[in-house]
Design a protein around this motif. Structure first.
Motif, PDB file in Angstrom:
ATOM      1  N   GLU A   1       0.940  -1.203   0.013  1.00 41.07           N
ATOM      2  CA  GLU A   1       0.102   0.030   0.149  1.00 41.07           C
ATOM      3  C   GLU A   1       1.107   1.498   0.028  1.00 41.07           C
ATOM      4  OE1 GLU A   1      -3.908   2.067  -0.158  1.00 41.07           O
ATOM      5  OE2 GLU A   1      -2.836   0.320  -0.814  1.00 41.07           O
ATOM      6  N   THR A   2       2.012   1.129   0.759  1.00 42.79           N
ATOM      7  CA  THR A   2       2.974   2.592   0.866  1.00 42.79           C
ATOM      8  C   THR A   2       3.669   2.556  -0.791  1.00 42.79           C
ATOM      9  OG1 THR A   2       3.225   2.014   3.079  1.00 42.79           O
ATOM     10  CG2 THR A   2       4.990   3.378   1.588  1.00 42.79           C
ATOM     11  N   ARG A   3       3.664   1.259  -1.270  1.00 43.06           N
ATOM     12  CA  ARG A   3       4.567   1.410  -2.589  1.00 43.06           C
ATOM     13  C   ARG A   3       3.266   2.100  -3.633  1.00 43.06           C
ATOM     14  NH1 ARG A   3       9.006  -1.713  -3.606  1.00 43.06           N
ATOM     15  NH2 ARG A   3       8.204  -1.959  -5.812  1.00 43.06           N
ATOM     16  N   ARG A   4       2.042   1.899  -3.481  1.00 43.04           N
ATOM     17  CA  ARG A   4       0.856   1.962  -4.538  1.00 43.04           C
ATOM     18  C   ARG A   4       0.860   3.759  -4.245  1.00 43.04           C
ATOM     19  NH1 ARG A   4      -4.575   3.054  -4.841  1.00 43.04           N
ATOM     20  NH2 ARG A   4      -4.879   3.055  -2.688  1.00 43.04           N
ATOM     21  N   LEU A   5       0.702   4.290  -2.774  1.00 44.90           N
ATOM     22  CA  LEU A   5       0.559   5.462  -2.902  1.00 44.90           C
ATOM     23  C   LEU A   5       1.740   6.479  -3.025  1.00 44.90           C
ATOM     24  CD1 LEU A   5      -1.672   5.289   0.712  1.00 44.90           C
ATOM     25  CD2 LEU A   5      -2.602   5.484  -1.742  1.00 44.90           C
ATOM     26  N   THR A   6       2.660   5.745  -2.932  1.00 41.77           N
ATOM     27  CA  THR A   6       3.895   6.770  -3.304  1.00 41.77           C
ATOM     28  C   THR A   6       4.316   6.491  -4.828  1.00 41.77           C
ATOM     29  OG1 THR A   6       5.297   5.226  -2.453  1.00 41.77           O
ATOM     30  CG2 THR A   6       5.034   6.746  -0.991  1.00 41.77           C
ATOM     31  N   GLY A   7       3.691   5.427  -5.492  1.00 38.83           N
ATOM     32  CA  GLY A   7       3.916   5.185  -6.889  1.00 38.83           C
ATOM     33  C   GLY A   7       5.584   4.686  -6.902  1.00 38.83           C
ATOM     34  N   THR A   8       5.947   3.926  -6.094  1.00 37.06           N
ATOM     35  CA  THR A   8       7.279   3.300  -5.982  1.00 37.06           C
ATOM     36  C   THR A   8       7.447   2.204  -6.678  1.00 37.06           C
ATOM     37  OG1 THR A   8       7.668   4.510  -3.825  1.00 37.06           O
ATOM     38  CG2 THR A   8       9.233   2.981  -4.373  1.00 37.06           C
TER      39      THR A   8
ATOM     40  N   GLY B   1      -5.451  11.459  11.296  1.00 38.19           N
ATOM     41  CA  GLY B   1      -5.046  13.008  11.232  1.00 38.19           C
ATOM     42  C   GLY B   1      -3.519  13.148  11.471  1.00 38.19           C
ATOM     43  N   ILE B   2      -2.884  12.038  11.568  1.00 45.14           N
ATOM     44  CA  ILE B   2      -1.358  12.276  11.592  1.00 45.14           C
ATOM     45  C   ILE B   2      -0.827  12.981  10.464  1.00 45.14           C
ATOM     46  CG2 ILE B   2       0.717  10.722  11.855  1.00 45.14           C
ATOM     47  CD1 ILE B   2      -0.963   8.794  13.588  1.00 45.14           C
ATOM     48  N   GLY B   3      -1.042  12.633   9.345  1.00 44.29           N
ATOM     49  CA  GLY B   3      -0.487  13.189   8.154  1.00 44.29           C
ATOM     50  C   GLY B   3      -0.899  14.565   8.055  1.00 44.29           C
ATOM     51  N   THR B   4      -2.168  14.969   8.288  1.00 44.52           N
ATOM     52  CA  THR B   4      -2.546  16.352   8.407  1.00 44.52           C
ATOM     53  C   THR B   4      -1.694  17.098   9.282  1.00 44.52           C
ATOM     54  OG1 THR B   4      -4.882  15.870   7.631  1.00 44.52           O
ATOM     55  CG2 THR B   4      -4.498  18.034   8.601  1.00 44.52           C
TER      56      THR B   4
ATOM     57  N   GLU C   1       3.135  16.771  -5.285  1.00 46.62           N
ATOM     58  CA  GLU C   1       2.401  15.637  -6.252  1.00 46.62           C
ATOM     59  C   GLU C   1       1.540  14.556  -5.628  1.00 46.62           C
ATOM     60  OE1 GLU C   1       5.062  14.300  -9.093  1.00 46.62           O
ATOM     61  OE2 GLU C   1       5.199  16.564 -10.012  1.00 46.62           O
ATOM     62  N   VAL C   2       0.389  14.303  -6.096  1.00 47.37           N
ATOM     63  CA  VAL C   2      -0.453  13.407  -5.458  1.00 47.37           C
ATOM     64  C   VAL C   2      -1.141  12.559  -6.692  1.00 47.37           C
ATOM     65  CG1 VAL C   2      -2.543  14.830  -5.181  1.00 47.37           C
ATOM     66  CG2 VAL C   2      -2.274  12.597  -3.720  1.00 47.37           C
ATOM     67  N   TYR C   3      -1.434  11.461  -6.582  1.00 46.14           N
ATOM     68  CA  TYR C   3      -1.982  10.471  -7.742  1.00 46.14           C
ATOM     69  C   TYR C   3      -3.645  10.610  -7.583  1.00 46.14           C
ATOM     70  CZ  TYR C   3       2.717   9.037  -7.998  1.00 46.14           C
ATOM     71  OH  TYR C   3       4.192   8.856  -8.235  1.00 46.14           O
ATOM     72  N   ASP C   4      -4.071  10.344  -8.694  1.00 42.79           N
ATOM     73  CA  ASP C   4      -5.682  10.797  -8.799  1.00 42.79           C
ATOM     74  C   ASP C   4      -6.303   9.562  -7.875  1.00 42.79           C
ATOM     75  OD1 ASP C   4      -4.882   8.479 -10.556  1.00 42.79           O
ATOM     76  OD2 ASP C   4      -5.955   9.523 -12.115  1.00 42.79           O
ATOM     77  N   TYR C   5      -5.600   8.611  -7.762  1.00 45.01           N
ATOM     78  CA  TYR C   5      -6.445   7.390  -7.024  1.00 45.01           C
ATOM     79  C   TYR C   5      -6.092   7.544  -5.521  1.00 45.01           C
ATOM     80  CZ  TYR C   5      -1.711   5.149  -7.376  1.00 45.01           C
ATOM     81  OH  TYR C   5      -0.439   5.063  -7.396  1.00 45.01           O
ATOM     82  N   ASN C   6      -5.789   8.718  -5.064  1.00 42.58           N
ATOM     83  CA  ASN C   6      -5.427   8.994  -3.606  1.00 42.58           C
ATOM     84  C   ASN C   6      -6.328  10.224  -3.101  1.00 42.58           C
ATOM     85  OD1 ASN C   6      -4.612   8.954  -1.057  1.00 42.58           O
ATOM     86  ND2 ASN C   6      -2.376   8.952  -1.621  1.00 42.58           N
ATOM     87  N   PRO C   7      -7.577  10.163  -3.068  1.00 41.59           N
ATOM     88  CA  PRO C   7      -8.485  11.105  -2.835  1.00 41.59           C
ATOM     89  C   PRO C   7      -8.203  11.509  -1.158  1.00 41.59           C
ATOM     90  CG  PRO C   7      -9.701   9.376  -3.131  1.00 41.59           C
ATOM     91  CD  PRO C   7      -8.485   8.849  -3.503  1.00 41.59           C
ATOM     92  N   ARG C   8      -8.068  10.546  -0.242  1.00 45.72           N
ATOM     93  CA  ARG C   8      -7.738  10.840   0.783  1.00 45.72           C
ATOM     94  C   ARG C   8      -6.545  11.655   1.122  1.00 45.72           C
ATOM     95  NH1 ARG C   8      -6.444   5.413   3.912  1.00 45.72           N
ATOM     96  NH2 ARG C   8      -4.339   6.081   2.854  1.00 45.72           N
ATOM     97  N   ALA C   9      -5.484  11.454   0.577  1.00 48.26           N
ATOM     98  CA  ALA C   9      -4.350  12.400   0.691  1.00 48.26           C
ATOM     99  C   ALA C   9      -4.662  13.941  -0.056  1.00 48.26           C
ATOM    100  CB  ALA C   9      -3.092  11.778  -0.044  1.00 48.26           C
ATOM    101  N   ARG C  10      -5.305  13.891  -1.098  1.00 52.87           N
ATOM    102  CA  ARG C  10      -5.580  15.142  -1.538  1.00 52.87           C
ATOM    103  C   ARG C  10      -6.652  15.985  -0.854  1.00 52.87           C
ATOM    104  NH1 ARG C  10      -9.100  16.372  -7.122  1.00 52.87           N
ATOM    105  NH2 ARG C  10      -9.331  18.665  -6.542  1.00 52.87           N
TER     106      ARG C  10
ATOM    107  N   LYS D   1      -7.010  20.576   3.311  1.00 52.92           N
ATOM    108  CA  LYS D   1      -7.322  21.127   4.767  1.00 52.92           C
ATOM    109  C   LYS D   1      -6.012  22.077   4.875  1.00 52.92           C
ATOM    110  CE  LYS D   1      -9.703  17.249   6.637  1.00 52.92           C
ATOM    111  NZ  LYS D   1      -9.680  16.052   7.708  1.00 52.92           N
ATOM    112  N   CYS D   2      -4.833  21.573   4.493  1.00 54.96           N
ATOM    113  CA  CYS D   2      -3.592  22.297   4.949  1.00 54.96           C
ATOM    114  C   CYS D   2      -3.180  23.601   4.007  1.00 54.96           C
ATOM    115  CB  CYS D   2      -2.316  21.186   4.900  1.00 54.96           C
ATOM    116  SG  CYS D   2      -2.590  20.002   6.153  1.00 54.96           S
ATOM    117  N   GLY D   3      -4.087  23.896   3.073  1.00 55.04           N
ATOM    118  CA  GLY D   3      -3.943  25.009   2.292  1.00 55.04           C
ATOM    119  C   GLY D   3      -3.277  24.902   1.013  1.00 55.04           C
ATOM    120  N   PHE D   4      -3.057  23.651   0.628  1.00 55.16           N
ATOM    121  CA  PHE D   4      -2.712  23.278  -0.767  1.00 55.16           C
ATOM    122  C   PHE D   4      -3.937  23.284  -1.875  1.00 55.16           C
ATOM    123  CE2 PHE D   4       0.815  21.306   1.552  1.00 55.16           C
ATOM    124  CZ  PHE D   4       1.887  21.464   0.570  1.00 55.16           C
TER     125      PHE D   4
END
Length: 188
Positions: A39-46, A111-114, A136-145, A150-153
């Motif tokens: 899952e980490t690899r997928r979310l980071t595109g590694t 909420g740790i990431g935020t 940069e964030v991948y289109d399949y990661n709406p949670r991160a977006r 929330k942080c102003g991006f």
């Protein structure tokens, strides 16, 4: 324009639920395990399979890098590794930097990431005095977006079909936060 000494300082930033500390060799085992998690690899595109030696060498050298800031996200109670983040590719002339973050799978949806993003942005804008921080964030990661918003991006653009993952093409969203808007839209 920016204060480059702030990148050499390698601060400890403390929040309500987390602590950001300089990434070091003591984080290598947990960081490597995170890099191997599907899952980490997928979310980071590694796509690259990092070896334990590569991760240890990277972590050990972070303290000596004067042009970037690499921090581990820790649980302040016991020091457990919750992820890592970086502020890099600093453009001194234009007061611009690039941000990335990766949480371990059990640290998501809390909420740790935020909180980590807010702590790092405060340091980037107030101490380093950057004007703009991009990610940069991948289109399949709406949670991160949503967390970044929330942080102003704000989304500034889309790189179409920029990542090939699991046999499919995915877009990359380019987002940025500006110091001139920091504090007005980050209350989320």
């Amino acid at each position: 324009m920016i204060d480059a000494t702030a990148l050499r300082e390698k601060p400890v930033l403390t929040g309500d639920r987390i602590r950001l500390v300089p990434l070091s060799a003591r984080h290598a085992d947990a960081f490597h395990a995170s890099c191997l998690h599907p899952e980490t690899r997928r979310l980071t595109g590694t796509h690259h399979d990092f070896t334990r030696a590569e991760i240890e060498e990277w972590c050990a050298g972070c303290a000596d890098r004067e042009d970037r800031l690499d921090l581990a996200i820790e649980d302040p109670a016991g020091g457990a590794f919750l992820g890592e983040l970086a502020l890099s590719q600093i453009d001194r002339d234009n007061a611009h930097g690039v941000f990335r973050i990766a949480l371990v799978p059990h640290a998501t949806d809390r909420g740790i990431g935020t909180e980590a993003v807010r702590l790092l942005l405060a340091y980037a804008f107030d101490r380093v005095r950057l004007h703009r921080v991009q990610l940069e964030v991948y289109d399949y990661n709406p949670r991160a977006r949503r967390a970044y918003e929330k942080c102003g991006f704000e989304v500034e653009g889309r790189l179409r079909d920029a990542l090939h993952w699991d046999g499919e093409w995915h877009d990359v969203l380019v987002m940025a936060a500006l110091r001139t808007r920091w504090g007005r839209e980050d209350a989320g």
